[in-house]
Design an enzyme around this catalytic site. Structure first.
Site, PDB file in Angstrom:
ATOM      1  N   CYS A  86       0.813  -1.226   0.000  1.00  0.00           N
ATOM      2  CA  CYS A  86       0.000   0.000   0.000  1.00  0.00           C
ATOM      3  C   CYS A  86       0.845   1.275   0.000  1.00  0.00           C
ATOM      4  O   CYS A  86       0.611   2.185  -0.810  1.00  0.00           O
ATOM      5  CB  CYS A  86      -0.952  -0.007   1.186  1.00  0.00           C
ATOM      6  N   HIS A 102      -2.796   6.387   4.532  1.00  0.00           N
ATOM      7  CA  HIS A 102      -1.371   6.465   4.865  1.00  0.00           C
ATOM      8  C   HIS A 102      -0.802   7.785   4.358  1.00  0.00           C
ATOM      9  O   HIS A 102      -1.236   8.310   3.330  1.00  0.00           O
ATOM     10  CB  HIS A 102      -0.583   5.330   4.180  1.00  0.00           C
TER      11      HIS A 102
END
Length: 333
Positions: free
Chosen positions: A130, A243
């Site tokens: 990710c 994130h």
């Protein structure tokens, strides 16, 4: 009339599997039939797809017969277990786990960065980590100006990156500590509420963790930069979703800040959010529940005349996992 496909989701009950269901519907993927697959304990339960309740089937070799594309949302051992059955059934496996990312004959794809690599598949395509997806999407336009030689990165990774239990643990800890109580962490090795944990993954190389080495190893493969070096520090932060990554890129020649801004503003999958004077920059709250990588804080690296610093944020359940996998499947069409 557009051709329609039979799509299976392996690991449909997890956070990423659930998001894949959503993304397939949102993007109007041409699904003729959806086959939801999970472990035996979920078999018989249902998932909702396009207003219909579909029974979950137990994942087994026979389940892949007649399937065109399998979207993998299960852990690496499950992906490795079922890959032979998937490919021998004639389906293409788009896998979100780490199982095949570094296999030389498996393309590792970020559709905005290296879509042409899809053509080299032999039945399996891999979704990168990710944080790697979010970072390479942000820096790809700079790499097109002049190749990136090295990067220094720090990731600020949301608790949802640890699975569905991560946000639950954060919220329960906040509640318990807010009322003067205590909470025994189960998902993370230490309390995550009001804290940072500077380790994700086990040690892999010279004090760097497995999560930290992914940025270099996967970045080399996706960006076609075999000599790229990356020093990365991965930190779990008390953010629910999305994130954030601080990146310094180092080039052979200087890249002017204005040129970098223009390139990133025009880059597919990116949204420029870069106006420090007016408090405009990417933040996790703004990037959650959508698919663009927001990029800002673009400025010269004061330690390197050929360097640029930037800050980027992206939803790691969507662009960092489910959406990227569905985009790969769209390239196959």
């Amino acid at each position: 009339m557009m051709k329609e496909y039979t799509i299976a989701i392996l690991g449909v009950t997890g956070a990423v599997g659930q998001e894949m269901l959503k993304v397939l519907q949102e993007r109007n993927f041409p699904v003729k039939k959806l086959v939801p697959l999970a472990s035996g304990r979920s078999a018989g339960k249902t998932v909702s797809f396009r207003g219909e309740a579909l029974p979950i089937q137990e994942a087994g070799a026979a389940a892949f017969q007649g399937v065109d594309i399998v979207l993998g949302a299960a852990e690496a051992p499950i992906a490795e277990q079922f890959a032979p059955a998937i490919t021998s059934a004639g389906a293409v496996f788009v896998d979100n786990s780490s199982a095949f990312r570094m296999a030389p004959d498996v393309p590792l794809i970020v559709p905005e960065v290296n879509p042409e690599d899809v053509k080299r598949h032999h039945g399996i395509l891999s979704n990168p980590n990710c944080s790697t997806i979010i970072t390479v999407t942000a820096v790809n336009a700079l790499n097109a100006i002049t190749p990136i030689r090295s990067m220094t990165a720090s990731t600020y990774q949301a608790v949802s990156g640890a699975g569905a239990g991560g946000p639950v643990e954060l919220m329960e800890e906040v509640r318990a500590l807010g009322h003067g109580g205590s909470y025994e962490p189960k998902v993370f090795p230490y309390p995550i509420a009001f804290n940072l944990i500077p380790q994700i993954g086990g040690e892999q190389f010279a004090g760097y963790t497995s999560e930290e080495m992914k940025m270099q190893n996967e970045g080399r493969k996706i960006l076609h930069l075999p000599e790229l070096t990356v020093s990365c520090t991965c930190v779990r932060v008390p953010v629910v979703r999305s994130h954030s990554i601080s990146v310094s890129c180092h080039f052979d020649r200087p890249v002017p800040v204005e040129q970098a801004r223009e390139a990133i503003a025009a880059a597919p999958g990116c949204k420029l959010m870069d106006d420090l004077a007016n408090l405009v920059y990417p933040m996790p709250l703004d990037t959650s529940e959508q698919d663009l990588v927001y990029v800002g804080r673009i400025r010269p690296d004061l330690t390197d005349p050929n360097g640029l610093c930037l800050w980027c944020c992206g939803d790691q359940v969507r662009k960092g996992a489910a959406t990227n996998a569905v985009q790969i499947a769209e390239l196959l069409l």
